[in-house]
Design a protein around this motif. Structure first.
Motif, PDB file in Angstrom:
ATOM      1  N   THR A 211      41.884  -2.422   0.332  1.00  0.00           N
ATOM      2  CA  THR A 211      42.216  -3.754  -0.092  1.00  0.00           C
ATOM      3  C   THR A 211      41.523  -4.708   0.383  1.00  0.00           C
ATOM      4  OG1 THR A 211      44.149  -5.470  -0.165  1.00  0.00           O
ATOM      5  CG2 THR A 211      43.824  -4.182   1.864  1.00  0.00           C
ATOM      6  N   LEU A 212      41.218  -5.687  -0.087  1.00  0.00           N
ATOM      7  CA  LEU A 212      40.159  -6.950   0.417  1.00  0.00           C
ATOM      8  C   LEU A 212      41.077  -7.980   1.102  1.00  0.00           C
ATOM      9  CD1 LEU A 212      36.966  -7.689   0.874  1.00  0.00           C
ATOM     10  CD2 LEU A 212      37.435  -8.866  -1.294  1.00  0.00           C
ATOM     11  N   GLU A 213      40.872  -8.601   2.336  1.00  0.00           N
ATOM     12  CA  GLU A 213      41.512  -9.436   2.718  1.00  0.00           C
ATOM     13  C   GLU A 213      40.585 -10.739   3.039  1.00  0.00           C
ATOM     14  OE1 GLU A 213      44.655  -9.835   3.029  1.00  0.00           O
ATOM     15  OE2 GLU A 213      45.451  -7.847   2.702  1.00  0.00           O
ATOM     16  N   LYS A 214      41.218 -11.991   2.950  1.00  0.00           N
ATOM     17  CA  LYS A 214      40.176 -13.151   3.177  1.00  0.00           C
ATOM     18  C   LYS A 214      40.781 -13.864   4.055  1.00  0.00           C
ATOM     19  CE  LYS A 214      38.595 -13.225  -1.631  1.00  0.00           C
ATOM     20  NZ  LYS A 214      38.524 -13.984  -2.885  1.00  0.00           N
ATOM     21  N   GLY A 215      39.721 -14.549   5.094  1.00  0.00           N
ATOM     22  CA  GLY A 215      40.325 -15.415   6.273  1.00  0.00           C
ATOM     23  C   GLY A 215      39.044 -16.374   6.375  1.00  0.00           C
ATOM     24  N   PRO A 216      39.366 -17.411   7.394  1.00  0.00           N
ATOM     25  CA  PRO A 216      38.234 -18.490   7.796  1.00  0.00           C
ATOM     26  C   PRO A 216      36.881 -17.603   8.048  1.00  0.00           C
ATOM     27  CG  PRO A 216      40.532 -19.023   8.856  1.00  0.00           C
ATOM     28  CD  PRO A 216      40.509 -17.516   8.315  1.00  0.00           C
ATOM     29  N   LYS A 217      36.627 -16.705   8.409  1.00  0.00           N
ATOM     30  CA  LYS A 217      35.739 -16.048   8.778  1.00  0.00           C
ATOM     31  C   LYS A 217      34.862 -15.230   7.662  1.00  0.00           C
ATOM     32  CE  LYS A 217      36.053 -15.105  13.890  1.00  0.00           C
ATOM     33  NZ  LYS A 217      35.672 -14.136  14.904  1.00  0.00           N
ATOM     34  N   GLY A 218      35.599 -15.200   6.732  1.00  0.00           N
ATOM     35  CA  GLY A 218      34.898 -14.450   5.372  1.00  0.00           C
ATOM     36  C   GLY A 218      35.964 -13.328   4.773  1.00  0.00           C
ATOM     37  N   GLU A 219      35.402 -12.264   4.239  1.00  0.00           N
ATOM     38  CA  GLU A 219      36.193 -11.285   3.924  1.00  0.00           C
ATOM     39  C   GLU A 219      36.236 -10.033   4.540  1.00  0.00           C
ATOM     40  OE1 GLU A 219      35.703 -12.314  -0.785  1.00  0.00           O
ATOM     41  OE2 GLU A 219      34.424 -10.590   0.135  1.00  0.00           O
ATOM     42  N   MET A 220      37.243  -9.335   4.634  1.00  0.00           N
ATOM     43  CA  MET A 220      37.197  -8.106   5.437  1.00  0.00           C
ATOM     44  C   MET A 220      38.023  -6.762   4.359  1.00  0.00           C
ATOM     45  SD  MET A 220      39.527  -7.110   8.735  1.00  0.00           S
ATOM     46  CE  MET A 220      38.271  -7.773   9.774  1.00  0.00           C
ATOM     47  N   MET A 221      37.149  -5.651   4.436  1.00  0.00           N
ATOM     48  CA  MET A 221      37.558  -4.656   3.555  1.00  0.00           C
ATOM     49  C   MET A 221      38.535  -3.685   4.664  1.00  0.00           C
ATOM     50  SD  MET A 221      38.014  -2.993   0.868  1.00  0.00           S
ATOM     51  CE  MET A 221      36.923  -3.720  -0.352  1.00  0.00           C
ATOM     52  N   ILE A 222      39.740  -3.490   4.036  1.00  0.00           N
ATOM     53  CA  ILE A 222      40.491  -2.756   4.972  1.00  0.00           C
ATOM     54  C   ILE A 222      40.924  -1.461   4.043  1.00  0.00           C
ATOM     55  CG2 ILE A 222      42.705  -2.620   6.202  1.00  0.00           C
ATOM     56  CD1 ILE A 222      42.805  -5.481   6.360  1.00  0.00           C
ATOM     57  N   ASN A 223      40.564  -0.093   4.738  1.00  0.00           N
ATOM     58  CA  ASN A 223      40.873   0.975   4.415  1.00  0.00           C
ATOM     59  C   ASN A 223      42.035   1.718   4.984  1.00  0.00           C
ATOM     60  OD1 ASN A 223      38.309   1.051   2.942  1.00  0.00           O
ATOM     61  ND2 ASN A 223      37.409   1.463   4.743  1.00  0.00           N
ATOM     62  N   PHE A 224      43.193   2.004   4.401  1.00  0.00           N
ATOM     63  CA  PHE A 224      44.397   2.195   4.806  1.00  0.00           C
ATOM     64  C   PHE A 224      44.638   3.650   4.596  1.00  0.00           C
ATOM     65  CE2 PHE A 224      45.598  -2.108   4.100  1.00  0.00           C
ATOM     66  CZ  PHE A 224      46.293  -2.374   5.188  1.00  0.00           C
ATOM     67  N   GLU A 225      44.907   4.412   5.822  1.00  0.00           N
ATOM     68  CA  GLU A 225      45.326   5.909   5.880  1.00  0.00           C
ATOM     69  C   GLU A 225      46.364   6.161   6.709  1.00  0.00           C
ATOM     70  OE1 GLU A 225      41.831   7.975   7.454  1.00  0.00           O
ATOM     71  OE2 GLU A 225      40.474   6.834   5.962  1.00  0.00           O
ATOM     72  N   VAL A 226      47.379   5.643   6.430  1.00  0.00           N
ATOM     73  CA  VAL A 226      48.854   5.423   7.109  1.00  0.00           C
ATOM     74  C   VAL A 226      50.241   6.312   6.778  1.00  0.00           C
ATOM     75  CG1 VAL A 226      48.069   2.919   7.667  1.00  0.00           C
ATOM     76  CG2 VAL A 226      49.790   3.485   5.550  1.00  0.00           C
ATOM     77  N   ASN A 227      49.655   7.635   6.090  1.00  0.00           N
ATOM     78  CA  ASN A 227      50.750   8.479   5.931  1.00  0.00           C
ATOM     79  C   ASN A 227      51.059   9.136   7.460  1.00  0.00           C
ATOM     80  OD1 ASN A 227      52.435   9.840   4.644  1.00  0.00           O
ATOM     81  ND2 ASN A 227      50.893  11.759   4.642  1.00  0.00           N
ATOM     82  N   VAL A 228      52.181   9.011   7.763  1.00  0.00           N
ATOM     83  CA  VAL A 228      52.903   9.839   9.035  1.00  0.00           C
ATOM     84  C   VAL A 228      52.850  11.088   8.900  1.00  0.00           C
ATOM     85  CG1 VAL A 228      54.356   9.695  10.834  1.00  0.00           C
ATOM     86  CG2 VAL A 228      53.790   7.450   9.791  1.00  0.00           C
ATOM     87  N   LYS A 229      52.126  11.985   9.526  1.00  0.00           N
ATOM     88  CA  LYS A 229      52.278  13.320   9.487  1.00  0.00           C
ATOM     89  C   LYS A 229      53.359  13.865  10.543  1.00  0.00           C
ATOM     90  CE  LYS A 229      47.909  14.133   7.297  1.00  0.00           C
ATOM     91  NZ  LYS A 229      47.486  12.714   7.076  1.00  0.00           N
ATOM     92  N   SER A 230      54.540  14.104  10.546  1.00  0.00           N
ATOM     93  CA  SER A 230      55.464  14.591  11.537  1.00  0.00           C
ATOM     94  C   SER A 230      56.516  15.313  11.147  1.00  0.00           C
ATOM     95  CB  SER A 230      56.026  13.166  12.222  1.00  0.00           C
ATOM     96  OG  SER A 230      56.748  12.681  11.192  1.00  0.00           O
ATOM     97  N   GLY A 231      57.135  15.904  12.058  1.00  0.00           N
ATOM     98  CA  GLY A 231      58.295  16.714  11.702  1.00  0.00           C
ATOM     99  C   GLY A 231      59.764  16.049  11.626  1.00  0.00           C
ATOM    100  N   ASN A 232      59.564  14.936  11.955  1.00  0.00           N
ATOM    101  CA  ASN A 232      60.981  13.938  11.761  1.00  0.00           C
ATOM    102  C   ASN A 232      61.648  13.797  10.373  1.00  0.00           C
ATOM    103  OD1 ASN A 232      60.721  10.774  11.173  1.00  0.00           O
ATOM    104  ND2 ASN A 232      58.915  11.850  11.720  1.00  0.00           N
TER     105      ASN A 232
END
Length: 233
Positions: A211-232
């Motif tokens: 996803t591309l986020e924008k702020g006062p300093k400019g644009e930031m590309m964020i790559n999410f890898e947030v799958n929780v690998k757990s036994g719970n």
């Protein structure tokens, strides 16, 4: 600028955990806070602690993040120790939970390097809530500074007014106030504002995405890898 956001179990990646600790302590010291329970290192031995890391894609420096600490035998939540002397009733309050039924989202920090790109407190909070929804737990709790209480409530947290002085405490030192909050329904987060709920649900349904986020300093590309690998689950 490009960063990735990933989730690790602290016992699985010692190097990344040490980078997170060093960055957090540096931020705390810049605010003159040198003694705080969230800076304690005992949590690194807790197999039910997970780090959310914002890392530079250039050199994999840790630029910010937070911790989701699930409560289990031998590992109370940091907020329990933080406010026990101020309000002993926290012990009774926590008796309602079995192991892994409640967690604290704590240790949030971000470097000045990314703050201007829109990766501030509210962004860290909603990413944490989205990830916490992958766990089978009843509540997510947090201790917040006055500046972040309203932001935290936007992602669905509510003040626990039965504790402290209507939910507030002098912490981490006299003159500084912290507020204790919780999300009562992590699945539906009904009290979150619509825009933040939409972000949280979208990330839950797309744990690997860019996803591309924008702020006062400019644009930031964020790559999410947030799958929780757990036994719970």
């Amino acid at each position: 600028m490009e960063v990735r956001v990933r989730v690790i179990k602290v016992t699985d990646d010692v190097e990344a955990t040490e980078k997170y600790i060093a960055g957090h302590l540096k931020v705390l010291e810049s605010y003159g806070v040198t003694k705080v329970t969230s800076a304690d290192r005992s949590w690194i031995a807790n197999p039910n602690t997970y780090l959310i890391l914002f890392e530079s894609m250039d050199d994999f420096r840790v630029l910010g993040g937070g911790r989701i600490q699930l409560r289990s035998k031998g590992f109370p939540l940091p907020l329990e120790d933080a406010i026990a002397e101020i309000d002993p009733s926290i012990a009774t309050y926590m008796e309602q939970f079995e192991d892994l039924e409640v967690a604290e989202y704590c240790g949030l920090w971000n470097s000045k390097e990314v703050a201007g790109y829109g990766i501030g407190s509210i962004y860290l909070m909603k990413v944490g809530v989205a990830i916490a929804g992958q766990f089978k737990m009843k509540k997510l709790m947090a201790l917040c500074s006055p500046a972040t209480v309203k932001l935290t409530m936007k992602v669905g947290m509510e003040v626990i007014e039965s504790l402290g002085n209507k939910g507030t405490f002098f912490y981490p030192k006299e003159g500084l106030i912290a507020t204790i909050l919780q999300i009562n329904d992590l699945i539906n987060i009904p009290t979150a504002v619509d825009s933040e709920r939409e972000f949280i649900f979208n990330l839950r349904n797309n744990v690997v995405k860019n996803t591309l986020e924008k702020g006062p300093k400019g644009e930031m590309m964020i790559n999410f890898e947030v799958n929780v690998k757990s036994g719970n689950k």
